[in-house]
Design a protein around this motif. Structure first.
Motif, PDB file in Angstrom:
ATOM      1  N   MET A  14       0.833  -1.194   0.000  1.00 51.33           N
ATOM      2  CA  MET A  14       0.000   0.000   0.000  1.00 51.33           C
ATOM      3  C   MET A  14       0.871   1.249   0.000  1.00 51.33           C
ATOM      4  N   HIS A  15       0.455   2.261  -0.750  1.00 51.08           N
ATOM      5  CA  HIS A  15       1.227   3.498  -0.812  1.00 51.08           C
ATOM      6  C   HIS A  15       0.307   4.636  -1.211  1.00 51.08           C
ATOM      7  N   VAL A  16       0.814   5.842  -1.161  1.00 49.25           N
ATOM      8  CA  VAL A  16       0.037   6.980  -1.637  1.00 49.25           C
ATOM      9  C   VAL A  16       0.015   6.938  -3.155  1.00 49.25           C
ATOM     10  N   GLY A  17      -1.169   7.072  -3.731  1.00 53.38           N
ATOM     11  CA  GLY A  17      -1.297   7.114  -5.179  1.00 53.38           C
ATOM     12  C   GLY A  17      -1.216   8.544  -5.684  1.00 53.38           C
ATOM     13  N   ARG A  18      -2.375   9.175  -5.780  1.00 48.24           N
ATOM     14  CA  ARG A  18      -2.436  10.551  -6.256  1.00 48.24           C
ATOM     15  C   ARG A  18      -2.954  11.464  -5.151  1.00 48.24           C
ATOM     16  N   ARG A  51       1.793  14.792 -14.516  1.00 46.19           N
ATOM     17  CA  ARG A  51       2.278  13.448 -14.745  1.00 46.19           C
ATOM     18  C   ARG A  51       3.794  13.376 -14.665  1.00 46.19           C
ATOM     19  N   ALA A  52       4.258  12.230 -14.173  1.00 45.00           N
ATOM     20  CA  ALA A  52       5.664  11.844 -14.245  1.00 45.00           C
ATOM     21  C   ALA A  52       5.691  10.557 -15.044  1.00 45.00           C
ATOM     22  N   ALA A  79       2.179  18.035   0.484  1.00 50.27           N
ATOM     23  CA  ALA A  79       2.228  16.826  -0.338  1.00 50.27           C
ATOM     24  C   ALA A  79       3.676  16.650  -0.753  1.00 50.27           C
ATOM     25  N   ALA A  80       4.170  15.417  -0.684  1.00 46.77           N
ATOM     26  CA  ALA A  80       5.606  15.178  -0.857  1.00 46.77           C
ATOM     27  C   ALA A  80       5.897  14.419  -2.148  1.00 46.77           C
ATOM     28  N   VAL A  81       6.555  15.096  -3.071  1.00 50.61           N
ATOM     29  CA  VAL A  81       6.966  14.501  -4.338  1.00 50.61           C
ATOM     30  C   VAL A  81       8.330  13.848  -4.125  1.00 50.61           C
ATOM     31  N   ASP A 172       7.163  10.050  -7.718  1.00 54.42           N
ATOM     32  CA  ASP A 172       5.805   9.765  -7.282  1.00 54.42           C
ATOM     33  C   ASP A 172       5.477  10.632  -6.073  1.00 54.42           C
ATOM     34  N   VAL A 173       4.325  10.382  -5.461  1.00 57.27           N
ATOM     35  CA  VAL A 173       3.992  11.040  -4.201  1.00 57.27           C
ATOM     36  C   VAL A 173       4.348  10.059  -3.091  1.00 57.27           C
TER      37      VAL A 173
END
Length: 292
Positions: A14-18, A51-52, A79-81, A172-173
Motif C-alpha cells: 500500500m502506498h500513496v497514489g495521487r 504526470r511523471a 504533499a511530498a513529491v 511519485d507522491v
C-alpha cells in the motif's frame, strides 16, 4: 480494540497514489508545477493532470468560486513529491532556482533529504529523495529514526547532472503530511482502522506507514487547527491510497465506519478521516490514463 483489530496491518504494497488539490486558477498554478517541478501537464476544461512518465501524480481541479482555506481548518501541511535519487533531487533544486521560486526550507531527515516550498496558492510541497533503507538510522525498536538537520544545498547542487529534462519518470507522491485537530483520533484512524504502523511519535506529530516505510502519512497539531476540513475551500481535495489488489481494498473497506463511506461504481472506496479529509482507497494500476 479487539484482537482482530490489533492484528490487522495494511498490506506492505500500500502506498500513496495521487493527491488532488482544489485551486482558484489553473493558469496561476500550472506554471509552478510545470516549470519549477517539471511535471508534464494534461489539461482539460477545469482539470489538470500532472504526470511523471505515464502516471498521474497530482490532480488540480479549478473552482474559481472556492474560498481560501479557513485559517482554523484542518487540511494539508504538504504533499511530498519523491524523486529516485540524489542527482534527481539536485536537478530539482536547480530547476526550482531557475524558475525563480524560493525555498521555504531544506532538511536532512536521516532517512531522506528534502526541499520545501509553496505553490502560488500556498499549498505546501515537499520534494525529497530517500536514502537506501540499509542506511536509515534506527530507533532501539527498529523503526526509522527521523531527525531534522539543515541540508547542505551547495553540496547537493554539486551533484546535479550536466543535463536534465522533465520530472523523472520514477517520481511519485511518497507521502502526505496533514494538519489535524486531534492527534489521538488521527492515530486511531490511520493506524488502528487503516492498519498503518506508527513509525515515530514526535512533538505533537505522528508518522505512520505500511511495509516498514518511514511514513506514508504524517499528522501534526502544530498550528492548533480547531475546525474540520472545509470541502468547499481551496487546498487539499482528496488523497488516494493505492492497494496491491482488490481483495486488499475490500479488507480495508470492511473496517471503515459505515457512516463516513461513499461507494463508487468504479471500485474506488471513498471515506473521510476524523477531520473530514477525503480519502480514496483504490487498486494500484500500471497506467491511469482513464482515471480522473
Amino acid at each position: 480494540m479487539d484482537s482482530e483489530s490489533e492484528a490487522y496491518a495494511a498490506p506492505a504494497g500500500m502506498h500513496v497514489g495521487r493527491v488532488a488539490l482544489t485551486v482558484g486558477s489553473l493558469d496561476a498554478v500550472i506554471p509552478f508545477y510545470r516549470d519549477a517541478l517539471g511535471f508534464a501537464v494534461e489539461r482539460a476544461d477545469r482539470r489538470a493532470r500532472l504526470r511523471a512518465g505515464d502516471r498521474t501524480r497530482l490532480v488540480l481541479v479549478e473552482d474559481v468560486d472556492a474560498p481560501a482555506r479557513p485559517s482554523e481548518a484542518a487540511g494539508l501541511y504538504h504533499a511530498a513529491v519523491r524523486v529516485p535519487d540524489r542527482p534527481a533531487l539536485a536537478a530539482m533544486l536547480e530547476r526550482i532556482r531557475e524558475s525563480g521560486h524560493a525555498l521555504s526550507g531544506a532538511s536532512d531527515h536521516g532517512v531522506s533529504e528534502a526541499l520545501y516550498l509553496r505553490d502560488p496558492e500556498g499549498n505546501g510541497i515537499e520534494v525529497y529523495r530517500d536514502r537506501p533503507r540499509a542506511e536509515w538510522p534506527r530507533s532501539p525498536d527498529g523503526t526509522p529514526a527521523m531527525g531534522t538537520r539543515p541540508l547542505d544545498l551547495s553540496a547537493l547542487a554539486a551533484d546535479a547532472p550536466d543535463s536534465r529534462s522533465g520530472l523523472s519518470e520514477g517520481a511519485d507522491v511518497g507521502h502526505v503530511h496533514l494538519e489535524v485537530r486531534d492527534l489521538d483520533a488521527s492515530e486511531a484512524f490511520y493506524a488502528g482502522t487503516l492498519g498503518l504502523a506508527v513509525q515515530e511519535r514526535a512533538e505533537r506529530a505522528v508518522f505512520a506507514a505500511a511495509g516498514g516505510y518511514h511514513h506514508h502519512v504524517a499528522c501534526n497539531t502544530w498550528q492548533s487547527r480547531r475546525a474540520p476540513a472545509d470541502g468547499t475551500a481551496r487546498g487539499l481535495r482528496w488523497v488516494e491510497f493505492a492497494y496491491p489488489d482488490a481483495a486488499s481494498v475490500v479488507a480495508a473497506r470492511e473496517r471503515l465506519p459505515a457512516e463516513r463511506v461513499v461507494e463508487r461504481d468504479d471500485g474506488v472506496v471513498e471515506v473521510t478521516d476524523p477531520d473530514g479529509i477525503r480519502l480514496r482507497l483504490s487498486v494500484d494500476a500500471d497506467g491511469d490514463a482513464g482515471r480522473a
